[in-house]
Enzyme design. Structure first.
Site, PDB file in Angstrom:
ATOM      1  N   HIS A 126       0.870  -1.178   0.000  1.00  0.00           N
ATOM      2  CA  HIS A 126       0.000   0.000   0.000  1.00  0.00           C
ATOM      3  C   HIS A 126       0.911   1.234   0.000  1.00  0.00           C
ATOM      4  CE1 HIS A 126      -2.733   2.961   1.881  1.00  0.00           C
ATOM      5  NE2 HIS A 126      -3.730   2.179   1.508  1.00  0.00           N
ATOM      6  N   ASP A 203       3.074  -4.397   8.204  1.00  0.00           N
ATOM      7  CA  ASP A 203       1.859  -3.613   8.005  1.00  0.00           C
ATOM      8  C   ASP A 203       0.684  -4.548   8.265  1.00  0.00           C
ATOM      9  OD1 ASP A 203      -0.436  -2.520   6.945  1.00  0.00           O
ATOM     10  OD2 ASP A 203       0.524  -1.730   5.141  1.00  0.00           O
ATOM     11  N   GLN A 206      -4.580  -4.839   7.400  1.00  0.00           N
ATOM     12  CA  GLN A 206      -5.651  -5.734   6.950  1.00  0.00           C
ATOM     13  C   GLN A 206      -5.726  -7.020   7.764  1.00  0.00           C
ATOM     14  OE1 GLN A 206      -7.977  -4.899   5.005  1.00  0.00           O
ATOM     15  NE2 GLN A 206      -7.141  -3.102   3.970  1.00  0.00           N
ATOM     16  N   LYS A 229     -10.196  -0.197  11.007  1.00  0.00           N
ATOM     17  CA  LYS A 229     -10.436  -1.402  10.203  1.00  0.00           C
ATOM     18  C   LYS A 229     -10.789  -2.595  11.087  1.00  0.00           C
ATOM     19  CE  LYS A 229      -7.117  -0.086   6.594  1.00  0.00           C
ATOM     20  NZ  LYS A 229      -7.933   0.434   5.500  1.00  0.00           N
ATOM     21  N   CYS A 367      -4.856   2.482  -3.482  1.00  0.00           N
ATOM     22  CA  CYS A 367      -3.542   2.947  -2.995  1.00  0.00           C
ATOM     23  C   CYS A 367      -2.459   1.895  -3.278  1.00  0.00           C
ATOM     24  CB  CYS A 367      -3.567   3.292  -1.511  1.00  0.00           C
ATOM     25  SG  CYS A 367      -4.714   4.591  -1.116  1.00  0.00           S
TER      26      CYS A 367
HETATM   27  N1  C6P Z   1      -6.301   0.589   3.053  1.00  0.00           N
HETATM   28  C1  C6P Z   1      -8.230   0.185   1.654  1.00  0.00           C
HETATM   29  O1  C6P Z   1      -7.599  -0.770   1.220  1.00  0.00           O
HETATM   30  P1  C6P Z   1      -4.691   3.917   7.299  1.00  0.00           P
HETATM   31  O2  C6P Z   1      -5.239   4.796   6.234  1.00  0.00           O
HETATM   32  O3  C6P Z   1      -3.448   4.495   7.924  1.00  0.00           O
HETATM   33  O4  C6P Z   1      -5.699   3.497   8.309  1.00  0.00           O
HETATM   34  O5  C6P Z   1      -4.277   2.538   6.572  1.00  0.00           O
HETATM   35  C2  C6P Z   1      -3.411   2.566   5.500  1.00  0.00           C
HETATM   36  C3  C6P Z   1      -3.219   1.188   4.969  1.00  0.00           C
HETATM   37  C4  C6P Z   1      -1.977   0.589   5.094  1.00  0.00           C
HETATM   38  N2  C6P Z   1      -1.760  -0.666   4.673  1.00  0.00           N
HETATM   39  C5  C6P Z   1      -2.725  -1.404   4.107  1.00  0.00           C
HETATM   40  C6  C6P Z   1      -2.419  -2.820   3.689  1.00  0.00           C
HETATM   41  C7  C6P Z   1      -3.999  -0.858   3.938  1.00  0.00           C
HETATM   42  O6  C6P Z   1      -4.949  -1.591   3.383  1.00  0.00           O
HETATM   43  C8  C6P Z   1      -4.248   0.474   4.355  1.00  0.00           C
HETATM   44  C9  C6P Z   1      -5.577   1.122   4.114  1.00  0.00           C
HETATM   45  C10 C6P Z   1      -7.620   1.072   2.716  1.00  0.00           C
HETATM   46  O7  C6P Z   1      -9.349   0.443   1.258  1.00  0.00           O
HETATM   47  C11 C6P Z   1      -7.627   2.506   2.302  1.00  0.00           C
HETATM   48  S1  C6P Z   1      -6.703   2.790   0.829  1.00  0.00           S
END
Ligand code: C6P
Length: 409
Positions: A126, A203, A206, A229, A367
């Site tokens: 991401h 990370d 998810q 999430k 993203c």
């Molecule tokens: N993905 C989606 O897939 P934040 O915005 O900091 O809470 O999370 C960022 C982020 C980082 N790593 C992964 C693997 C993610 O999936 C995400 C956020 C969302 O819809 C928004 S793009």
């Protein structure tokens, strides 16, 4: 693995937002990978906090301040237990995964990464686990390396020996891909990082709310998650840092709360985690995250993973069998999300079409621009499931996709 021991209907009833109509149809919320919905228990915890305990933390010498501090630190303990951290001091509250990764890149990375060093990532990251490292590479003169993604959406681990060399100081990778649903072998990757003296950064945006995540078993040095999430409010997340690594990490932001003493030209800093939490934190958010952790534990993450697994297998099987012109992107063995393209429709058009029927999908590059480029896709549509979703909702999605296939052909 099955999840028969849980009354999923009762669980679903905990989520007030799900029981509404959107554009004249019952809402089908299949966008939990972007942001999950919140159970009554979390909403109530926030209300209770604001109605009874709200004050600033760690500062006041009055009753409400000590109650707020207790609630905030209790939430830290809950997150520590949830991740099986060795101590609550290894948990830093952040705004979310993005801030957690930026903290590591800026604070640890700026101190320990030099010109000639390398930072290893993967092609499925991401942007939150890519751009902070690009910034670090620009600042330090370090280079970036990438573990390739194979056609089937898994990592090409055969390339690891040539990529993960002693020049690598940081190996940062996602546990679960938000576009492909790939679940990476985190413990193996962390072990490989340690073998060359690199730290590992996971990370877990998810994964944390979907699978049991045990930082000690995974052997990671840092792990970042987002509360929103996993049933908690937006604007709160956590960064786990292994004590030994946190001890040698300099501060990230400067300000109140993170200092021991301040003079005009010099300050001394607190120990972790407070050294990394400058300013008034998101106290209510942390309380909400604590309540979300309690809620997820009450269902059981094994049960959640099993239920997600059943939904995603059912969705895949029905999409492949019953919707013409659909291609699923990513491996067969996947976490609870399905990214797909319909030959006849751009992902944005398909997602907008679905919205007309109250079906919330996500469409676009998620993203993951480099990954989309690699797969030569303008983007995908994505259905992402959580434990409050049902097979009946998947059946309704299939009907909507069948109609869409006719509409766009
Ligand atoms: N993905 C989606 O897939 P934040 O915005 O900091 O809470 O999370 C960022 C982020 C980082 N790593 C992964 C693997 C993610 O999936 C995400 C956020 C969302 O819809 C928004 S793009």
């Amino acid at each position: 693995m099955t999840s028969d021991s849980v009354n999923w209907e009762a669980v679903r009833a905990d989520f007030p937002i799900l029981h509404q109509e959107v554009r004249g149809n019952p809402l089908i919320y299949f966008d939990s990978a972007a942001s999950s919905q919140k159970p009554r228990q979390v909403i109530d915890a926030l209300t209770r906090y604001y109605e009874h305990d709200n004050a600033n933390v760690h500062r006041g010498l009055h009753e409400l301040s000590s109650r707020a501090t207790d609630a905030f630190e209790a939430a830290r303990n809950k997150v520590a237990k949830f991740l099986n951290a060795a101590s609550a001091d290894e948990i830093i509250f952040t705004r979310g995964t993005t801030e957690g990764i930026n903290l590591v890149a800026q604070a640890y990375g700026t101190r320990y990464v030099k010109e000639g060093d390398a930072i290893l990532l993967t092609e499925m990251e991401h942007h939150s686990n890519l751009v902070p490292w690009q910034l670090l590479a620009e600042r330090t003169g370090a280079s970036l390396r990438f573990v390739p993604v194979l056609e089937d959406g898994t990592l090409d681990l055969s390339k690891l020996p040539e990529l993960l060399t002693p020049e690598v100081k940081i190996f940062s990778f996602t546990h679960i891909s938000n576009s492909l649903g790939t679940v990476n072998p985190v413990a193996d990757l962390c072990r490989a990082a340690r073998a060359v003296g690199a730290i590992s950064v996971v990370d877990a945006a998810q994964s944390a709310g979907h699978l049991p995540v045990d930082v000690q078993a995974l052997g990671c040095d840092f792990l970042a998650l987002s509360g929103h999430k996993m049933c908690a409010p937006t604007g709160i997340g956590a960064l786990y840092g292994r004590a030994e690594v946190l001890e040698k990490t300099p501060p990230y932001h400067g300000g109140g709360e993170m200092i021991v003493s301040v003079s005009l030209h010099k300050s001394t800093y607190k120990e972790a985690p407070h050294r990394f939490e400058a300013g008034t934190p998101n106290i209510a958010g942390a309380v909400g995250l604590g309540a979300a952790v309690d809620y997820l534990e009450s269902i059981g993450r094994q049960n959640i993973a099993a239920h997600d697994g059943e939904l995603v297998r059912y969705a895949q099987q029905r999409m492949e069998a019953d919707v013409p012109g659909i291609r699923i992107i990513g491996p067969r063995d996947r976490s609870g999300l399905v990214g797909f393209v319909m030959e006849s429709a751009h992902p944005h058009d398909l997602t907008t079409y679905a919205d007309r029927y109250g079906l919330a999908l996500r469409g676009g590059h998620h993203c993951n621009q480099p990954l989309m480029k690699k797969f030569k896709l303008p983007g995908t549509s994505r259905a992402s499931f959580y434990f409050y979703n049902t097979k009946e909702e998947i059946d309704r999605m299939i009907t909507i996709l069948q109609e869409a296939a006719r509409f766009f052909s």
